[in-house]
Scaffold this motif. Sequence first.
Motif, PDB file in Angstrom:
ATOM      1  N   THR A   1      27.150  23.041  39.817  1.00 44.37           N
ATOM      2  CA  THR A   1      26.830  21.639  39.511  1.00 44.37           C
ATOM      3  C   THR A   1      27.416  21.137  38.238  1.00 44.37           C
ATOM      4  O   THR A   1      28.118  20.182  38.004  1.00 44.37           O
ATOM      5  CB  THR A   1      25.418  21.210  39.681  1.00 44.37           C
ATOM      6  OG1 THR A   1      24.814  21.825  40.836  1.00 44.37           O
ATOM      7  CG2 THR A   1      25.316  19.917  39.459  1.00 44.37           C
TER       8      THR A   1
ATOM      9  N   TYR B   1      24.496  19.446  49.448  1.00 45.24           N
ATOM     10  CA  TYR B   1      23.440  19.572  48.646  1.00 45.24           C
ATOM     11  C   TYR B   1      22.213  19.612  49.379  1.00 45.24           C
ATOM     12  O   TYR B   1      21.244  20.591  49.204  1.00 45.24           O
ATOM     13  CB  TYR B   1      23.340  18.545  47.446  1.00 45.24           C
ATOM     14  CG  TYR B   1      24.128  18.968  46.222  1.00 45.24           C
ATOM     15  CD1 TYR B   1      23.349  19.683  45.261  1.00 45.24           C
ATOM     16  CD2 TYR B   1      25.539  18.491  46.115  1.00 45.24           C
ATOM     17  CE1 TYR B   1      24.271  19.937  44.001  1.00 45.24           C
ATOM     18  CE2 TYR B   1      26.172  18.681  44.777  1.00 45.24           C
ATOM     19  CZ  TYR B   1      25.600  19.299  43.784  1.00 45.24           C
ATOM     20  OH  TYR B   1      26.401  19.747  42.924  1.00 45.24           O
TER      21      TYR B   1
ATOM     22  N   THR C   1      20.906  17.514  36.733  1.00 41.61           N
ATOM     23  CA  THR C   1      20.315  18.057  38.092  1.00 41.61           C
ATOM     24  C   THR C   1      20.786  19.586  38.055  1.00 41.61           C
ATOM     25  O   THR C   1      20.194  20.408  38.601  1.00 41.61           O
ATOM     26  CB  THR C   1      21.788  17.619  39.103  1.00 41.61           C
ATOM     27  OG1 THR C   1      21.291  16.221  39.171  1.00 41.61           O
ATOM     28  CG2 THR C   1      21.449  18.108  40.431  1.00 41.61           C
TER      29      THR C   1
ATOM     30  N   GLN D   1      19.525  13.505  39.976  1.00 40.16           N
ATOM     31  CA  GLN D   1      20.752  13.230  41.144  1.00 40.16           C
ATOM     32  C   GLN D   1      20.676  11.865  41.666  1.00 40.16           C
ATOM     33  O   GLN D   1      21.758  11.370  42.145  1.00 40.16           O
ATOM     34  CB  GLN D   1      20.565  14.268  42.032  1.00 40.16           C
ATOM     35  CG  GLN D   1      22.089  14.396  42.867  1.00 40.16           C
ATOM     36  CD  GLN D   1      22.054  15.718  43.827  1.00 40.16           C
ATOM     37  OE1 GLN D   1      21.035  16.410  43.593  1.00 40.16           O
ATOM     38  NE2 GLN D   1      23.198  16.068  44.251  1.00 40.16           N
TER      39      GLN D   1
ATOM     40  N   ILE E   1      14.992  16.974  40.090  1.00 38.18           N
ATOM     41  CA  ILE E   1      16.235  16.590  40.986  1.00 38.18           C
ATOM     42  C   ILE E   1      16.242  15.308  41.372  1.00 38.18           C
ATOM     43  O   ILE E   1      17.377  14.500  41.381  1.00 38.18           O
ATOM     44  CB  ILE E   1      16.448  17.562  42.298  1.00 38.18           C
ATOM     45  CG1 ILE E   1      16.377  19.055  41.773  1.00 38.18           C
ATOM     46  CG2 ILE E   1      17.407  17.150  43.254  1.00 38.18           C
ATOM     47  CD1 ILE E   1      17.742  19.491  41.067  1.00 38.18           C
TER      48      ILE E   1
END
Length: 381
Positions: free
Chosen positions: A149, A12, A74, A87, A83
Amino acid sequence: MDRGIVNTYGVYQEYYETAFLSSRTSSDLSWIGTLQGFLLYLIGILTGPIFDCGHFRTLISVGTVLVVFGMIMTSLGKSYSQIFLAQSVVVGLGAGCLFIPSIAICATYFSTRRALATGIVASGGSIGGVIYPILFRQLLSSLGFGWATRAIALIALVTLAFSLAVMRTRLPPPEQSRALLELGAFQEPPYILFSFGLFFTFIGLYFPFFYISVYGSRILGLNDDSAFYLVPILNGASVLGRIIAGLVADRTGSLNILIPCAIVCAILVLSWLSISSPAGIVVFALFYGFSSGAVTSLPSTVIAALSPDLHRVGTRIGMGFAFSGFGLLIGSPIAGAIMNADPNGRFGGGEGFSAAMVMVGAALFLAVRLLKLRSKESWRL
């Protein structure tokens, strides 16, 4: 699979740096992964005592919901802040609800083969760290970031639901409620030294997981596919490291294996300074993945061995891993800031910093070993 999502953050980070959040620095982006890992370990201070009180299924249920919800959010994120919240915070809290109970329940079922059993359980995180990055990479080009995701979220939901259906606690809940922290543990020098050893070790341990793909593409000039697969190679080797280290540790003692593996990790990160070829970085990934797998899987069995009462092992493991969380939180961002300060964009400063921190942790583990030898306790610790 909870730590598998955390171990996946390296791919990521590469995607964020090169495409989605390219306006942000490496240090900014590494905060997403390090805070995620920090929360995974830190809230063990809460989940350990909750586990000891018999609320195992509640923790697994809450963790499942948070991890899946966080990954879905996310996938919908459009900015750094979105994000970061989804996340880092939501997934990190969910993974923290899953981590300590999954490790602590293993310690209550095994005595003679505890390290091997814990290593097998911990290898699930590395297996996830192989599957999730490959899945993300393959779906990214065809379906885009969002659906890639969400696919990870779906796999996490299925595997965690299965765990919730089959896992059971062995020890009955205590008759009396307990304090959140067992402060008496901090009156034991071996426990204090080991906890600080975890802090320093985890400052440097995850640096390769976050930056090896970036190093491959930016410094070695690897194409996107080749650089990407360095993270699954790391995690794949970690599976073997966790299982084999557990097998050997049951015969020689977990701490006796943890010390040399931590030293090897520090030496390998120093050797990274001289790597200038694709073959060299692949060999590094294999050896570092193996040795770091042992370092991440063995501490819980050491803490269990240092604990006089297995009814409190969840609390002690949670307290010890809180130190790991603080180390993980600050380690990679500091290393990233050191690299950003280099006008030539070299990785040497970050590598040297990480290696030094892991070596300090190994020295503290060795001090625990010497203390136990002086007290004439069993050498198999």
